[in-house]
Design an enzyme around this catalytic site. Structure first.
Site, PDB file in Angstrom:
ATOM      1  N   ASP A  90      -1.453   6.557   6.280  1.00  0.00           N
ATOM      2  CA  ASP A  90      -2.576   5.721   5.866  1.00  0.00           C
ATOM      3  C   ASP A  90      -2.843   4.755   7.022  1.00  0.00           C
ATOM      4  O   ASP A  90      -2.003   3.913   7.336  1.00  0.00           O
ATOM      5  CB  ASP A  90      -2.175   4.962   4.592  1.00  0.00           C
ATOM      6  CG  ASP A  90      -3.213   3.945   4.135  1.00  0.00           C
ATOM      7  OD1 ASP A  90      -4.239   3.768   4.817  1.00  0.00           O
ATOM      8  OD2 ASP A  90      -2.987   3.322   3.070  1.00  0.00           O
ATOM      9  N   TRP A 112       0.826  -1.218   0.000  1.00  0.00           N
ATOM     10  CA  TRP A 112       0.000   0.000   0.000  1.00  0.00           C
ATOM     11  C   TRP A 112       0.853   1.258   0.000  1.00  0.00           C
ATOM     12  O   TRP A 112       0.569   2.209  -0.725  1.00  0.00           O
ATOM     13  CB  TRP A 112      -0.963   0.000   1.190  1.00  0.00           C
ATOM     14  CG  TRP A 112      -1.985  -1.091   1.082  1.00  0.00           C
ATOM     15  CD1 TRP A 112      -2.166  -2.139   1.930  1.00  0.00           C
ATOM     16  CD2 TRP A 112      -2.970  -1.252   0.041  1.00  0.00           C
ATOM     17  NE1 TRP A 112      -3.186  -2.955   1.489  1.00  0.00           N
ATOM     18  CE2 TRP A 112      -3.699  -2.429   0.337  1.00  0.00           C
ATOM     19  CE3 TRP A 112      -3.307  -0.539  -1.107  1.00  0.00           C
ATOM     20  CZ2 TRP A 112      -4.740  -2.897  -0.465  1.00  0.00           C
ATOM     21  CZ3 TRP A 112      -4.344  -1.003  -1.916  1.00  0.00           C
ATOM     22  CH2 TRP A 112      -5.045  -2.163  -1.591  1.00  0.00           C
ATOM     23  N   LYS A 114     -12.165  -1.447   6.313  1.00  0.00           N
ATOM     24  CA  LYS A 114     -11.356  -2.407   7.058  1.00  0.00           C
ATOM     25  C   LYS A 114     -11.860  -2.500   8.506  1.00  0.00           C
ATOM     26  O   LYS A 114     -12.289  -3.533   8.942  1.00  0.00           O
ATOM     27  CB  LYS A 114      -9.874  -2.004   7.044  1.00  0.00           C
ATOM     28  CG  LYS A 114      -9.301  -1.774   5.648  1.00  0.00           C
ATOM     29  CD  LYS A 114      -9.148  -3.058   4.854  1.00  0.00           C
ATOM     30  CE  LYS A 114      -9.011  -2.852   3.358  1.00  0.00           C
ATOM     31  NZ  LYS A 114      -7.826  -2.164   2.895  1.00  0.00           N
TER      32      LYS A 114
HETATM   33  C1  LIG Z   1      -7.289  -1.651   1.642  1.00  0.00           C
HETATM   34  C2  LIG Z   1      -6.230  -0.633   1.800  1.00  0.00           C
HETATM   35  C3  LIG Z   1      -6.092   0.443   0.906  1.00  0.00           C
HETATM   36  C4  LIG Z   1      -6.953   0.594  -0.328  1.00  0.00           C
HETATM   37  O1  LIG Z   1      -8.231   0.957   0.021  1.00  0.00           O
HETATM   38  P1  LIG Z   1      -9.355   1.275  -1.058  1.00  0.00           P
HETATM   39  O2  LIG Z   1     -10.404   1.917  -0.239  1.00  0.00           O
HETATM   40  O3  LIG Z   1      -9.749  -0.039  -1.661  1.00  0.00           O
HETATM   41  O4  LIG Z   1      -8.772   2.193  -2.076  1.00  0.00           O
HETATM   42  C5  LIG Z   1      -5.115   1.367   1.147  1.00  0.00           C
HETATM   43  N1  LIG Z   1      -4.305   1.265   2.211  1.00  0.00           N
HETATM   44  C6  LIG Z   1      -4.418   0.252   3.091  1.00  0.00           C
HETATM   45  C7  LIG Z   1      -3.505   0.203   4.265  1.00  0.00           C
HETATM   46  C8  LIG Z   1      -5.383  -0.728   2.913  1.00  0.00           C
HETATM   47  O5  LIG Z   1      -5.481  -1.734   3.793  1.00  0.00           O
END
Ligand SMILES: *Cc1c(COP(=O)(O)O)cnc(C)c1O
Length: 360
Positions: free
Chosen positions: A171, A101, A195
């Site tokens: 993030d 990511w 998540k």
């Molecule tokens: C799942 C995830 C993403 C991507 O998320 P989307 O909403 O599908 O764009 C980005 N960063 C992390 C850490 C993730 O677990």
């Protein structure tokens, strides 16, 4: 059939109480004769929903007044672009890459400027978090970027990097609200909610006010400017109304659990049950470095791809759902987010024990 134990990395398990409450309010939200899905985003009813959700999030995380909370769309992935589009004023930023990511975010940022890689753990398939105690942060970097919990590899930063005074952008998609954090140590905190917080379709951005550019950088579309959404309190256009409503219910649920301190304790206990088993198992092995283990995502392998596949298939039969690992690590991954009950982790470990006895 009843509910399974869902170990999916995302979209993921939500608290059953929240789903029941949403079901009850589905046809008639608080006597207004319609579903939240059907109401105007300009209505007084919805205004209370979004303002209430923001306030509960502020309470839970202790978000200071000089930070704005934005409810956006486009997933966490759109932030990979929005961050450089809004924050790269000098055209330079520093990235720490500890998994897929953060690597994606780094690559995206290179479209917009000089995104420099200042640390990486790719040499060992991202099984650890790079040493960030003495990063060589560039003097002219607009920000330093990390992915705090790498969902695929199951690693987390237990200590935040020393950014030498540059804003930290993180993030937190897969560790959002899993434990208390000190918001003031960050410039931007963001995450897709599917998540650990709510249904897919909402991305929450918490941004320090002074980082929102007054004047958009050249060529940035209106919808991709933080200012657009901050000025309009996330109501510039139609927001993901129903998703925001569910997030709001989850925030109330978290408060009722005792807030983030209480969640941290519960999450540590749950993770411990699983890691303790993994550490003494002769068959299963956790893949992330011990010091950097995530409380949320736990990848593990047997070392034999056929046996892994057998495990995944038999687990499903036993009501243990979506335990297959990401293809870049293989094996299994148990995502044990806030809404995964302790009994779910205990059931998983009991199943692993039995599987080990039968297959060694
Ligand atoms: C799942 C995830 C993403 C991507 O998320 P989307 O909403 O599908 O764009 C980005 N960063 C992390 C850490 C993730 O677990």
């Amino acid at each position: 059939m009843g509910r399974v134990y869902n170990f999916s990395a995302g979209p993921a398990v939500l608290p059953e109480e929240v789903l029941r409450e949403a079901a009850e309010e589905m046809l008639d939200y608080k006597g207004c004769g319609m579903s939240v899905m059907e109401m105007s985003h300009r209505s007084k009813m919805f205004d209370e929903i979004i303002a209430g959700a923001e306030q509960d999030l502020r309470d839970l995380m202790g978000i200071p007044d000089n930070y704005r909370v934005l409810f956006l769309q486009g997933g966490a992935s759109t932030q990979f672009a929005m961050i450089p589009m809004n924050l790269m004023k000098t055209g330079k930023a520093d990235y720490v890459v500890s998994g897929s990511w953060s690597k994606k975010a780094w690559k995206e940022a290179k479209i917009f400027g000089d995104a420099r890689l200042i640390a990486s753990s790719e040499d060992e398939n991202f099984s650890y978090v790079p040493d960030v105690k003495s990063l060589e942060v560039s003097d002219d970097a607009d920000y330093v970027y990390i992915c705090q919990n790498e969902t695929i590899y199951g690693t987390v930063y237990h200590e935040l990097p020393d950014t030498k005074g540059k804003p930290l952008v993180a993030d937190v998609s897969s560790c959002f609200l899993s434990e208390p954090i000190d918001v003031e140590r960050y410039g931007v905190i963001y995450g897709g909610v599917q998540k650990n917080v709510g249904p897919a379709g909402v991305c929450i951005v918490i941004i320090r006010e002074d980082l929102i550019p007054e004047e958009a950088l050249p060529g940035v579309p209106t919808m991709l400017q933080y200012k657009t959404h901050a000025d309009a309190k996330s109501l510039y256009n139609t927001p993901p109304c129903y998703g925001i409503y569910i997030c709001g219910l989850v925030f109330k649920w978290l408060k009722a659990q005792g807030g983030l301190e209480a969640m941290k304790k519960i999450n540590e206990e749950k993770a411990q049950i699983l890691y303790d088993f993994l550490d003494q198992s002769a068959l299963f092995k956790a893949t992330a470095r011990k010091e950097d283990r995530s409380l949320m995502n736990v990848p593990f392998v047997t070392g034999d791809a056929d046996l892994d596949a057998k495990f995944v298939a038999e687990a499903k039969e036993a009501g243990i759902e979506s335990i297959k690992g990401h293809r870049s690590v293989g094996g299994m991954r148990a995502s044990i987010y806030n809404a995964m009950p302790r009994e779910g982790v205990e059931a998983l470990v009991a199943f692993m024990k039995k599987f080990e006895e039968q297959n060694s």
